[in-house]
Design a protein around this motif. Structure first.
Motif, PDB file in Angstrom:
ATOM      1  N   SER A   1       0.850  -1.194   0.000  1.00 41.66           N
ATOM      2  CA  SER A   1       0.000   0.000   0.000  1.00 41.66           C
ATOM      3  C   SER A   1       0.886   1.245   0.000  1.00 41.66           C
ATOM      4  O   SER A   1       2.039   1.198   0.455  1.00 41.66           O
ATOM      5  CB  SER A   1      -0.962   0.002   1.178  1.00 41.66           C
ATOM      6  OG  SER A   1      -0.345  -0.493   2.316  1.00 41.66           O
ATOM      7  N   ILE A   2       0.324   2.303  -0.541  1.00 42.68           N
ATOM      8  CA  ILE A   2       1.061   3.574  -0.598  1.00 42.68           C
ATOM      9  C   ILE A   2       0.404   4.522   0.385  1.00 42.68           C
ATOM     10  O   ILE A   2      -0.833   4.639   0.417  1.00 42.68           O
ATOM     11  CB  ILE A   2       0.986   4.219  -1.998  1.00 42.68           C
ATOM     12  CG1 ILE A   2       1.310   3.217  -3.103  1.00 42.68           C
ATOM     13  CG2 ILE A   2       1.865   5.457  -2.082  1.00 42.68           C
ATOM     14  CD1 ILE A   2       2.747   3.000  -3.395  1.00 42.68           C
ATOM     15  N   VAL A   3       1.222   5.196   1.173  1.00 38.16           N
ATOM     16  CA  VAL A   3       0.706   6.225   2.086  1.00 38.16           C
ATOM     17  C   VAL A   3       1.433   7.523   1.756  1.00 38.16           C
ATOM     18  O   VAL A   3       2.668   7.542   1.707  1.00 38.16           O
ATOM     19  CB  VAL A   3       0.958   5.820   3.559  1.00 38.16           C
ATOM     20  CG1 VAL A   3       0.607   6.970   4.503  1.00 38.16           C
ATOM     21  CG2 VAL A   3       0.155   4.584   3.912  1.00 38.16           C
ATOM     22  N   THR A   4       0.673   8.593   1.507  1.00 42.33           N
ATOM     23  CA  THR A   4       1.299   9.884   1.233  1.00 42.33           C
ATOM     24  C   THR A   4       1.074  10.769   2.460  1.00 42.33           C
ATOM     25  O   THR A   4      -0.053  11.202   2.730  1.00 42.33           O
ATOM     26  CB  THR A   4       0.698  10.516  -0.038  1.00 42.33           C
ATOM     27  OG1 THR A   4       0.814   9.562  -1.111  1.00 42.33           O
ATOM     28  CG2 THR A   4       1.410  11.794  -0.419  1.00 42.33           C
ATOM     29  N   ASP A   5       2.132  10.986   3.193  1.00 34.65           N
ATOM     30  CA  ASP A   5       2.014  11.696   4.473  1.00 34.65           C
ATOM     31  C   ASP A   5       3.436  12.028   4.940  1.00 34.65           C
ATOM     32  O   ASP A   5       4.407  11.619   4.306  1.00 34.65           O
ATOM     33  CB  ASP A   5       1.308  10.782   5.492  1.00 34.65           C
ATOM     34  CG  ASP A   5       0.614  11.574   6.597  1.00 34.65           C
ATOM     35  OD1 ASP A   5       1.082  12.680   6.917  1.00 34.65           O
ATOM     36  OD2 ASP A   5      -0.379  11.063   7.134  1.00 34.65           O
TER      37      ASP A   5
ATOM     38  N   PHE B   1       9.250   8.621  15.015  1.00 28.00           N
ATOM     39  CA  PHE B   1       9.300   7.171  15.148  1.00 28.00           C
ATOM     40  C   PHE B   1       8.722   6.831  16.529  1.00 28.00           C
ATOM     41  O   PHE B   1       8.813   7.645  17.449  1.00 28.00           O
ATOM     42  CB  PHE B   1      10.751   6.668  15.061  1.00 28.00           C
ATOM     43  CG  PHE B   1      11.236   6.509  13.639  1.00 28.00           C
ATOM     44  CD1 PHE B   1      11.228   7.581  12.750  1.00 28.00           C
ATOM     45  CD2 PHE B   1      11.716   5.287  13.189  1.00 28.00           C
ATOM     46  CE1 PHE B   1      11.686   7.439  11.446  1.00 28.00           C
ATOM     47  CE2 PHE B   1      12.180   5.138  11.878  1.00 28.00           C
ATOM     48  CZ  PHE B   1      12.158   6.215  11.016  1.00 28.00           C
ATOM     49  N   THR B   2       8.113   5.668  16.634  1.00 30.61           N
ATOM     50  CA  THR B   2       7.521   5.266  17.915  1.00 30.61           C
ATOM     51  C   THR B   2       8.008   3.855  18.271  1.00 30.61           C
ATOM     52  O   THR B   2       8.801   3.264  17.532  1.00 30.61           O
ATOM     53  CB  THR B   2       5.980   5.236  17.809  1.00 30.61           C
ATOM     54  OG1 THR B   2       5.625   4.205  16.871  1.00 30.61           O
ATOM     55  CG2 THR B   2       5.409   6.565  17.357  1.00 30.61           C
TER      56      THR B   2
ATOM     57  N   ARG C   1       4.721   7.437  13.560  1.00 27.10           N
ATOM     58  CA  ARG C   1       3.479   8.191  13.622  1.00 27.10           C
ATOM     59  C   ARG C   1       3.583   9.324  12.606  1.00 27.10           C
ATOM     60  O   ARG C   1       4.606   9.969  12.457  1.00 27.10           O
ATOM     61  CB  ARG C   1       3.238   8.746  15.025  1.00 27.10           C
ATOM     62  CG  ARG C   1       1.795   9.230  15.156  1.00 27.10           C
ATOM     63  CD  ARG C   1       1.335   9.456  16.591  1.00 27.10           C
ATOM     64  NE  ARG C   1       2.138  10.477  17.226  1.00 27.10           N
ATOM     65  CZ  ARG C   1       2.916  10.270  18.289  1.00 27.10           C
ATOM     66  NH1 ARG C   1       3.000   9.067  18.830  1.00 27.10           N
ATOM     67  NH2 ARG C   1       3.606  11.249  18.823  1.00 27.10           N
ATOM     68  N   LEU C   2       2.448   9.531  11.914  1.00 18.87           N
ATOM     69  CA  LEU C   2       2.438  10.486  10.805  1.00 18.87           C
ATOM     70  C   LEU C   2       1.788  11.792  11.228  1.00 18.87           C
ATOM     71  O   LEU C   2       1.091  11.856  12.246  1.00 18.87           O
ATOM     72  CB  LEU C   2       1.670   9.869   9.622  1.00 18.87           C
ATOM     73  CG  LEU C   2       2.180   8.489   9.203  1.00 18.87           C
ATOM     74  CD1 LEU C   2       1.287   7.872   8.136  1.00 18.87           C
ATOM     75  CD2 LEU C   2       3.622   8.584   8.700  1.00 18.87           C
ATOM     76  N   LYS C   3       2.007  12.821  10.420  1.00 15.88           N
ATOM     77  CA  LYS C   3       1.447  14.136  10.767  1.00 15.88           C
ATOM     78  C   LYS C   3      -0.084  14.092  10.776  1.00 15.88           C
ATOM     79  O   LYS C   3      -0.730  14.838  11.490  1.00 15.88           O
ATOM     80  CB  LYS C   3       1.956  15.184   9.780  1.00 15.88           C
ATOM     81  CG  LYS C   3       3.440  15.429   9.948  1.00 15.88           C
ATOM     82  CD  LYS C   3       3.842  16.880   9.768  1.00 15.88           C
ATOM     83  CE  LYS C   3       5.260  17.068  10.284  1.00 15.88           C
ATOM     84  NZ  LYS C   3       6.121  17.806   9.423  1.00 15.88           N
TER      85      LYS C   3
END
Ligand SMILES: Cc1cc2nc3c(=O)[nH]c(=O)nc-3n(C[C@H](O)[C@H](O)[C@H](O)COP(=O)(O)OP(=O)(O)OC[C@H]3O[C@@H](n4cnc5c(N)ncnc54)[C@H](O)[C@@H]3O)c2cc1C
Length: 509
Positions: free
Chosen positions: A330-334, A339-340, A345-347
């Protein structure tokens, strides 16, 4: 040739551990694609010249030996990434890293170039003396011992990036993450990724290569991109070459496929620059078709920049799109906030859980192999230099370097530069010249950045890049046909190159 009589006068005095002084007509720095091309052309076109290749590593192949991540491959076709003098005979046009490394090794072996390489010698300093018309080059062995050479000409084929480490942004919280964080430039041999949830950070050529390869064995791969890249699928086998091979034989088929790819590349690049909106729409339409109607291609495959503001990413046989379709990727644009303990964790507030994180975040630019270059006692650097014909530099005598195309295969230019250097050396020999120095005398030439691409590693390293000029021969072409005219056919004594014999200046015009 060992010339024990050669007088040595480097700008920095020898230290106690320096030993061995050997003289060569030409010293080549680097035994990657470009260094082997340089050596081949020198042997063929300047057979009386002595040369050696100084290579920092213990092996041949440069990029194609260093990068070992799963799926590593070319993103341009091997008919043009291969040498002009040795046909690429395999069916795969987009080839895997080990096949490219074998091709380089076999080329070196076939032409006896492997015997000309001195391994484990990192060139640290090159110092030119106009009084002697010679470079004195200091190279360090892994033990720290310095070995010295002299040469009449220095041919720098050291690539364009730092071999010691890749680029890694300074993210917060990396110390909290308990899993492994791996950069593709230093892929650990023992890394087990089978069955794991992997996050690959990046959207460039390395990320789009790695992601489908990892997805074959991982439980799931997420490609986390800050912003999208143009991604275009191409068949891994060249249809024309495949059709012609049984009819014309491998060599002619290669020749036709090579020229077809050169011309198609130039046509497509110019079309994209002239009609960016139409090209954008076309690329997106193709991606959508390959991803299927249920996928929102616009969300993850619509970059903010125009096509060819950065290098286009090629995926062979739509492998990335297919892996997405199959649900393996999957692609995530963010953007990453931190780092956790579980991943990143993303914005947006989402968290991506990962057993392994791969930072496909690029290279660190490094020109001239990081060596210090001194001309008559004055240090010079690529950042101050004005490029001449895309290979030599204003006010720097008897030095050429290779920087390939951004919009086409690197080797196209590496071969042309090697041919040019041979023409130049033969021209000088025929007239008894010792020194050639590009001189910029025209005040109307405006200096500009060498490369206008917005790719991360070029932007980060833009202050280290040489300049180009607004006019020939200072202007850099990203165009094989124009470079052919300039490097293969244009006059050597073009009025910008100053030639001298020891003790006397003889301008060529
Ligand atoms: C993963 C990856 C994929 C790529 N794919 C493509 C592609 O598909 N098409 C394309 O056109 N380009 C591609 N490139 C760009 C690629 O680097 C060039 O195609 C080409 O391999 C460069 O060859 P080179 O010999 O100029 O430099 P390199 O391959 O970098 O080799 C340079 C050599 O010089 C040596 N060296 C450096 N500094 C010193 C020193 N101070 N002293 C002694 N030796 C030194 C190095 O150890 C190395 O062996 C890719 C790059 C990467 C990283």
């Amino acid at each position: 040739m060992v010339d024990s009589r050669a007088p040595i006068e480097a700008s920095s005095p020898p230290t106690g551990d320096q030993r061995i002084i050997e003289h060569f007509d030409v010293l080549i720095v680097g035994a990657g694609l470009s260094g082997i091309s340089a050596a081949y052309h020198l042997q063929k076109e300047c057979p009386s010249k002595t040369f050696t290749i100084l290579e920092a590593r213990e092996s041949i192949g440069g990029t194609w030996d260093l990068f070992r991540y799963p799926g590593v491959r070319s993103d341009s076709d091997m008919y043009t990434l291969g040498y002009c003098f040795r046909p690429w005979r395999q069916a795969k046009a987009i080839a895997d890293g080990p096949s490219i490394l074998s091709y380089i090794r076999e080329t070196a072996r076939e032409f006896g170039i492997d015997r000309k390489i001195r391994y484990g010698l990192r060139v640290k300093l090159a110092s030119w003396s106009s009084a002697l018309a010679k470079w004195t080059v200091q190279a360090a062995l892994p033990t720290g011992t310095t070995v010295r050479f002299t040469s009449n000409f220095l041919f720098v084929c050291s690539g364009y990036y730092d071999y010691t480490e890749g680029y890694m942004p300074d993210w917060p919280g990396t110390d909290q993450y308990p899993g492994r964080i791996v950069h593709p430039q230093q892929w650990p041999e023992d890394l087990v990724y089978q069955g794991k949830r992997i996050v690959v950070i990046g959207s460039g050529a390395t990320a789009v290569t790695l992601v489908p390869a990892l997805a074959q064995a991982a439980s799931h791969v997420t490609m986390l991109q800050r912003s999208p890249t143009y991604i275009v699928s191409r068949p891994s086998e060249d249809a024309l070459a495949k059709w012609l091979r049984p009819k014309l034989g491998a060599r002619l088929a290669w020749c036709f496929a090579r020229w077809k790819n050169v011309l198609w590349g130039m046509y497509f690049y110019n079309l994209a620059r002239r009609k960016p909106d139409e090209t954008k729409r076309r690329i997106l339409r193709l991606a959508q078709r390959q991803l299927g109607p249920g996928y929102n291609a616009r969300e993850h495959f619509s970059p903010r920049y125009n096509p060819w503001d950065q290098r286009l990413c090629i995926v062979p046989d739509a492998d990335l799109f297919l892996a997405i379709r199959l649900g393996k990727v999957s692609i995530v644009t963010d953007e990453i906030e931190t780092f956790t303990e579980k991943g990143v964790r993303l914005k947006s507030g989402d968290e991506l859980e990962a057993d392994l994180i791969v930072t496909a975040t690029g290279l660190k630019l490094k020109l001239w192999g990081g060596m210090q270059v001194i001309v008559d006692g004055i240090p010079v650097s690529p950042a101050q230099a004005l490029s001449y014909k895309g290979t030599m530099y204003s006010e720097i005598p008897n030095l050429a370097s290779v920087f390939g195309y951004i919009n086409a295969s690197w080797t196209l230019k590496a071969d042309l530069i090697a041919e040019y250097v041979c023409r130049l050396l033969n021209y000088m020999d025929a007239r008894g010249y010792d020194t050639c120095t590009p001189r910029k005398r025209d005040p109307a030439v405006v200096e500009k950045p060498a490369i206008s691409f917005t790719s991360g590693y070029l932007q980060r390293g833009r202050d280290a890049l040489p300049k180009q000029g607004s006019k020939k021969p200072w202007k850099l072409h990203q165009n094989y046909a124009l470079d052919m005219l300039e490097l293969r056919f244009a006059r050597i004594d073009d009025g910008f190159m100053e030639f001298t014999r020891l003790g006397r200046v003889r301008r060529a015009v």
